[in-house]
Motif scaffolding. Structure first.
Motif, mmCIF file in Angstrom:
data_model
loop_
_atom_site.group_PDB
_atom_site.id
_atom_site.type_symbol
_atom_site.label_atom_id
_atom_site.label_comp_id
_atom_site.label_asym_id
_atom_site.label_seq_id
_atom_site.Cartn_x
_atom_site.Cartn_y
_atom_site.Cartn_z
ATOM 1 N N GLY A 118 -44.962 -9.728 42.230
ATOM 2 C CA GLY A 118 -45.620 -8.631 42.931
ATOM 3 C C GLY A 118 -45.843 -9.008 44.382
ATOM 4 N N LEU A 119 -46.864 -8.446 44.960
ATOM 5 C CA LEU A 119 -47.211 -8.681 46.358
ATOM 6 C C LEU A 119 -48.374 -9.658 46.407
ATOM 7 N N VAL A 120 -48.132 -10.864 46.891
ATOM 8 C CA VAL A 120 -49.162 -11.897 46.907
ATOM 9 C C VAL A 120 -50.111 -11.643 48.070
ATOM 10 N N PHE A 121 -51.373 -11.402 47.713
ATOM 11 C CA PHE A 121 -52.385 -11.035 48.706
ATOM 12 C C PHE A 121 -53.724 -11.580 48.251
ATOM 13 N N GLU A 122 -54.387 -12.318 49.123
ATOM 14 C CA GLU A 122 -55.696 -12.898 48.821
ATOM 15 C C GLU A 122 -55.672 -13.701 47.521
ATOM 16 N N ASP A 123 -54.675 -14.557 47.383
ATOM 17 C CA ASP A 123 -54.555 -15.467 46.238
ATOM 18 C C ASP A 123 -54.412 -14.757 44.901
ATOM 19 N N ASP A 124 -53.902 -13.534 44.907
ATOM 20 C CA ASP A 124 -53.628 -12.822 43.663
ATOM 21 C C ASP A 124 -52.328 -12.044 43.840
ATOM 22 N N VAL A 125 -51.774 -11.576 42.739
ATOM 23 C CA VAL A 125 -50.547 -10.787 42.770
ATOM 24 C C VAL A 125 -50.900 -9.328 42.525
ATOM 25 N N TRP A 126 -50.404 -8.447 43.379
ATOM 26 C CA TRP A 126 -50.770 -7.034 43.318
ATOM 27 C C TRP A 126 -49.532 -6.158 43.184
ATOM 28 N N PHE A 127 -49.764 -4.967 42.617
ATOM 29 C CA PHE A 127 -48.718 -3.963 42.469
ATOM 30 C C PHE A 127 -49.296 -2.631 42.929
ATOM 31 N N THR A 128 -48.557 -1.899 43.723
ATOM 32 C CA THR A 128 -49.025 -0.593 44.168
ATOM 33 C C THR A 128 -48.799 0.434 43.060
ATOM 34 N N ASN A 129 -49.424 1.596 43.207
ATOM 35 C CA ASN A 129 -49.236 2.662 42.225
ATOM 36 C C ASN A 129 -47.758 2.996 42.029
ATOM 37 N N ALA A 130 -47.019 3.051 43.141
ATOM 38 C CA ALA A 130 -45.603 3.390 43.055
ATOM 39 C C ALA A 130 -44.822 2.323 42.304
ATOM 40 N N LEU A 164 -48.827 -7.042 56.073
ATOM 41 C CA LEU A 164 -47.965 -7.914 55.278
ATOM 42 C C LEU A 164 -46.847 -7.153 54.573
ATOM 43 N N PHE A 165 -47.168 -5.966 54.052
ATOM 44 C CA PHE A 165 -46.232 -5.306 53.138
ATOM 45 C C PHE A 165 -45.917 -3.859 53.523
ATOM 46 N N GLY A 166 -46.153 -3.499 54.777
ATOM 47 C CA GLY A 166 -45.962 -2.107 55.182
ATOM 48 C C GLY A 166 -44.618 -1.538 54.813
ATOM 49 N N ASP A 167 -43.553 -2.328 54.971
ATOM 50 C CA ASP A 167 -42.213 -1.804 54.687
ATOM 51 C C ASP A 167 -41.927 -1.696 53.204
ATOM 52 N N LEU A 168 -42.830 -2.234 52.357
ATOM 53 C CA LEU A 168 -42.620 -2.188 50.905
ATOM 54 C C LEU A 168 -43.422 -1.091 50.226
ATOM 55 N N ILE A 169 -44.266 -0.413 50.977
ATOM 56 C CA ILE A 169 -45.136 0.573 50.324
ATOM 57 C C ILE A 169 -44.882 1.991 50.830
#
Length: 359
Positions: free
Chosen positions: A34-46, A89-94
C-alpha cells in the motif's frame, strides 16, 4: 471463529482483528503493498474498491453504514496538515479517488470538468484511507465481492492454523499458556483440600457429596455441571477439568470453595453437630447469592464465555449472553511471545521447585 459468516458477527470480526499474532501471519501471506505513511501501510477508498472489484460508491456506502466499527479499527479521514503531507507523497496515485460521486464521498471539492486532476487534488479537503486492519475489516463486511468472500476464507484458515500451532495441535489446554496459570494451579490443591475436609467434617451425607457440591459450585459460577463442561470441551475421562480452567477462573473456584468451607465451619460450631444437606443448601444459596460475589461471578462468566468462544471455538449455551470479543491484550496473553506451555514454565522455575522441596 465459531461463526464462519464474518459479515454477520461483529464479535467474530473484532476477535480476528484483535488477534495480532494472526494479523502478522495474514500480512505475510497476503503480501499487500500500500502507501507507506506515518509508519503504517494505507489504502485509499479507490484502491480498496479496485482490490475487491466493487464500485467506489459501494465502499463509501459501507464506510457510512459501519463508520463506528471501521474507525475503531483504523479507518481515517485525513484532513489539514496530515492530508497535505499525504498528497505531497502520493498525489499522483490518488487521482482516481477524485472520480467518485462527490456528494457521497469524504472528498470536499467542487466537481467541475474545467479543473484538471492536479487542480482538483489541490482543492481536496479530506480523504478516507484504510490501514491494514481496516482493510481486513472491510473484507469481512462486503457482501457484493467474490474477492472479499475468498479473503474471508483465507483469514479464517490462517486464524485457526495460528491457534492450533500455538496450542500444539489442540486448544484444550490453551489456558495453560497464560503466565498466571502456574501460580493458580499450584495454590488450587490446598484450597480444594480445605473444602473437601469441610464437607467431610461438617456435613452429614454420603461420599457422593463431594461431586454434588462441586457441581453446585460450577453451576453457580458458570451455569454448567462437570459433565456438561467436559462434553463441550470434548474432555476424556482422564482429563482433569480444572487443568482446563483459565487462571482467574481457577482462582475464583478456589476462593468460592475456601469461603464456603469457612461458612460451613461457623455453622457447624454454632449448631454443635454436622449440617444436614438441607441446611447446607440454604447456606450455599445465601453464600452464592451474596451481593459481594456478583461482580466476580459476572467477570468469570464473561471471561470464560468470551475466551472459549475466541480461543477454543466453543459456545457455552448458558453463557452466550456474556460473549464479547477478546482484546488484543487477551490474545497476547494466550498466543503472544510471553505465552508458554506449562512445561516451559516449570523448566524455567525448576530451581524454585527444588528449593521448596528441600524445605
Amino acid at each position: 471463529m465459531v461463526n464462519n459468516d464474518l459479515n454477520k458477527s461483529r464479535v467474530d470480526r473484532q476477535n480476528l482483528l484483535n488477534n495480532d499474532v494472526a494479523l502478522n501471519e495474514l500480512r505475510v501471506h497476503l503480501g499487500l503493498t500500500g502507501l507507506v505513511f506515518e509508519d503504517d501501510v494505507w489504502f485509499t477508498n479507490a484502491q480498496v474498491a479496485d482490490f475487491f472489484n466493487v464500485s467506489r460508491m459501494t465502499i463509501n456506502r459501507y464506510v457510512n453504514n459501519y463508520s463506528d466499527e471501521l474507525l475503531h479499527n483504523g479507518y481515517e479521514v485525513l484532513k489539514g496538515q496530515r492530508l497535505k503531507n499525504f498528497k505531497d507523497l502520493f498525489g499522483d496515485l490518488i487521482y482516481s479517488d477524485l472520480e467518485i460521486d462527490l456528494s457521497q464521498s469524504n472528498i470536499d471539492v467542487t466537481h467541475e470538468d474545467k479543473f484538471d486532476n492536479k487542480q482538483r487534488l489541490a482543492r481536496l479537503k479530506s480523504l478516507g484511507v484504510f490501514n491494514f486492519r481496516a482493510f481486513l475489516n472491510m473484507a469481512m463486511l462486503l457482501n457484493e465481492s467474490e474477492q472479499a468472500k475468498h479473503l474471508r476464507g483465507v483469514m479464517l484458515d490462517i486464524v485457526l492454523d495460528t491457534l492450533h500451532k500455538k496450542a500444539g495441535g489442540s486448544t484444550k489446554y490453551i489456558n495453560q499458556r497464560e503466565e498466571d496459570f502456574l501460580h493458580a494451579v499450584l495454590k488450587e490443591p490446598e484450597y480444594r483440600k480445605e473444602f473437601t475436609q469441610a464437607l467431610n467434617n461438617y456435613l452429614e451425607m454420603g461420599n457422593y457429596k463431594y461431586a454434588v457440591y462441586t457441581d453446585k459450585i460450577y453451576q453457580s459460577i458458570f451455569k454448567e455441571k462437570s459433565k456438561e463442561y467436559k462434553a463441550l470441551l470434548n474432555l476424556s475421562s482422564k482429563d482433569r477439568i480444572r487443568d482446563t480452567f483459565y487462571a482467574d477462573i481457577l482462582s475464583l473456584v478456589s476462593s468460592f470453595e475456601n469461603g464456603l468451607a469457612y461458612e460451613m465451619r461457623k455453622a457447624f460450631e454454632k449448631k454443635g453437630q454436622k449440617l444436614t444437606p438441607k441446611e447446607l443448601n440454604e447456606l450455599f444459596e445465601e453464600y452464592a447469592n451474596h451481593p459481594g460475589n456478583k461482580p466476580q461471578l459476572e467477570m468469570a462468566r464473561t471471561r470464560m464465555a468470551s475466551r472459549d468462544y475466541g480461543l477454543r471455538q466453543v459456545i457455552h449455551d448458558n453463557l452466550e449472553e456474556y460473549i464479547t470479543n477478546l482484546s488484543s491484550d487477551e490474545f497476547q496473553r494466550f498466543l503472544g511471545e510471553s505465552s508458554k506451555t506449562i512445561q516451559e514454565r516449570i523448566e524455567e522455575n525448576i530451581d524454585v521447585f527444588k528449593r521448596l522441596k528441600d524445605r
